[in-house]
Write a protein that holds these residues in place. Sequence first.
Motif, mmCIF file in Angstrom:
data_model
loop_
_atom_site.group_PDB
_atom_site.id
_atom_site.type_symbol
_atom_site.label_atom_id
_atom_site.label_comp_id
_atom_site.label_asym_id
_atom_site.label_seq_id
_atom_site.Cartn_x
_atom_site.Cartn_y
_atom_site.Cartn_z
ATOM 1 N N LYS B 7 4.352 -100.878 36.898
ATOM 2 C CA LYS B 7 3.607 -101.795 35.253
ATOM 3 C C LYS B 7 1.622 -100.714 35.665
ATOM 4 C CE LYS B 7 1.929 -105.226 38.392
ATOM 5 N NZ LYS B 7 2.178 -106.758 38.811
ATOM 6 N N LEU B 10 0.220 -96.133 33.720
ATOM 7 C CA LEU B 10 -0.638 -96.159 32.257
ATOM 8 C C LEU B 10 0.215 -95.270 31.243
ATOM 9 C CD1 LEU B 10 -3.842 -97.579 33.509
ATOM 10 C CD2 LEU B 10 -1.877 -99.135 32.668
ATOM 11 N N LYS B 30 2.334 -103.789 28.095
ATOM 12 C CA LYS B 30 1.014 -104.031 29.080
ATOM 13 C C LYS B 30 1.188 -106.026 29.673
ATOM 14 C CE LYS B 30 -3.825 -102.766 30.954
ATOM 15 N NZ LYS B 30 -4.682 -104.197 30.353
ATOM 16 N N GLU B 34 2.361 -108.510 32.521
ATOM 17 C CA GLU B 34 1.253 -109.347 33.297
ATOM 18 C C GLU B 34 2.197 -110.815 32.678
ATOM 19 O OE1 GLU B 34 -2.389 -108.794 31.023
ATOM 20 O OE2 GLU B 34 -2.728 -107.375 32.370
#
Lengths: 212, 477
Positions: B7, B10, B30, B34
């Motif tokens: 995660k 990026l 993203k 989360e």
Amino acid sequence: MNYFYIDTSSSYLYSGIISNNKLISEVKINFGSELSKYTVSEIQKLFKDANISPKDIDKIIVVSGPGSFTGIRIGMTFAKIFAYSMNKEITEITSLDAMAKSINSKKIIVPLIDARRGYVYAEAIKNDKTIIEPQYMKLEDLIDKLNNLNEEYIFITNDKQIKIENVIRYNPDILNIVLSYASKKSINPHLIEPTYLKLTEAEENLGTNNDN
Amino acid sequence: MIINLNKNDLDLIKELTEKFPNVFLSYSIKNDFENNPYTNYLIYLLNDKVVGFLNYYEIYERMEIVNFNVLDQFQNKHIGSYLLDELMKIATSKKIKNITLEVRIDNEKAIYLYKKYDFVEVGIRKNYYNGIDGILMECEMIKMDDIYILGIESSCDETSFSIVKNGTIEISTVISSQIDIHKKFGGVVPEIASRAHIKNITYVLDECLKKANMKMDDITAIAVTYGPGLIGSLLVGVECAKTLAFLYNKPLIPVHHISGHIYANNLVKRLEFPLIALVISGGHTELILMDKDYSFKKLGGTLDDAVGECYDKVGRVIGVEYPGGPVIDKLASLGKHTYDLPIPLDDDSYNFSFSGLKSAVINLAHNEEQRGNKINKENLACSFQDVVIKVLTKKTMRALKEYNVNNLILAGGVAANHGIREKFKELCEENNINYTFPSIKYSTDNAAMIASSGYYAYLDNRFSDLTLNPISSVELK
């Protein structure tokens, strides 16, 4: 080298495991008519006692007979299947040879197995040389032959019912038997066969009928 | 190469999002990371570039495939398969129970791929994809393992090994028959049979394993005929089974020979219960009722000779070679019922007796000879077989009626007899009875039937320790 020895040619189970020239476990039990019942389970115990797995065996030495037809097939089946399925070296010796390797004597050694009705399986050996080949014969003929040799001889047998003199009771010296035959040439397990030394009655009768 | 997306990577998230704009139009990777602790992305990289991905949820013991895409220009390069392989590997290592997914009903290519991985359709989601139906598919990861039984049969004059999967699927069978050895003696000589068994045993086992392309380690358990039969013959098979069970630490299953003959039918068609089995062979003539697997109730049996034994003896009278059964069957089809023979034990019991019939045939032949009449072999064979069929069918059909049973199976070597098979077929059709008989190769002694029977004994935990001993005469229980 690890060796596995098995002899079921009488009503006894004689089996042992030899490792680095030492006997590390053995079994010598008379099972009478229940030999087929207990052979495999006793061998399982034998391996447990020796703390060794069948996989670790390098070579099998099996007694091929003569003796009890049924008895021979118990040990022979075990040895053949063991050698074939786990890809082990295997060699066979006769029960008479095993008997001869179990005593120390300067005399002629005559291993003897009762074949009933006055007949025996026997051979005669002196200083590791065969004087009378292993065969099925009349006991009285054997004694005649031996007497004609004009030498001292000694019988070795497990069959108490045979009426003879100069006899030693057979108690196999498994270590000596195995070490004596350890380097005997290995055979393809498919080809190992019992040493019956005698045709079946049906085959004998068929032979007689054909002769007529 | 395949990686599990981190995660915090990026750059890769950005690349993935850009490569598949249609997929990530409505949500961001993203955010997904989360808000969703179950989500995972497998990324397929070719020369460090993203070419495909598989997004799945891992929710405790189950998984769900949420998104699965490969760039158009990289289709047909098995990239989808590699991604699924990886997912399966992860699922197996984590002992995941099942994997589910939804797929558009018109996406045939994807459905084909999923089916290859044992996904099955379990439901339809109407209008799931804007007017197009979705199919819900599921792959069960934890299945009951396949059971491979090695069967061993040596009760008479056949040495046989067989491997049967899950009780019904024959993998390989090898039979070494000694019939030619015994022919010159006019019947099976026990000691000669025993000698032949031990001579053949490793060859037959070897051929069986090779035919199946299996090793002893692949076998689940070993099933062996322990009786009834010739004791010396049985002994070789039982010692072999015990030796293998010891060497490879496998469960040992004793199988009754008759149970084997009954389960020979299971290799043709799964047995349906309750059933009545008529077991007819050289050593047996029995009527057995079964309510379920491995429940045997003997209704009756022969009081003297077995039916096959009677055939062989009558064969000798007629002057045909051992075994007489098949020849008499053939002669019978050419003859007429002209000789008068008594129907033996024509009573209310379910027992049979064939020694009287045998004697009647011998006497008849003898008397005709004394009168200087030549026996018509075909007619005598026909008259004899007619009587046998009459007594077998009469008692069997009555048993089916009395016990209100709809399934009949024929078993044993004599079940190969044409005359007997056909008469039962006719009667069963008339009476609406489901009738099964084993194919010829499963009628005579073979190890496939022992392995099939052994499977149900395995399920029933009928094991033996290494002191299993053969028994020449033993009732089926």
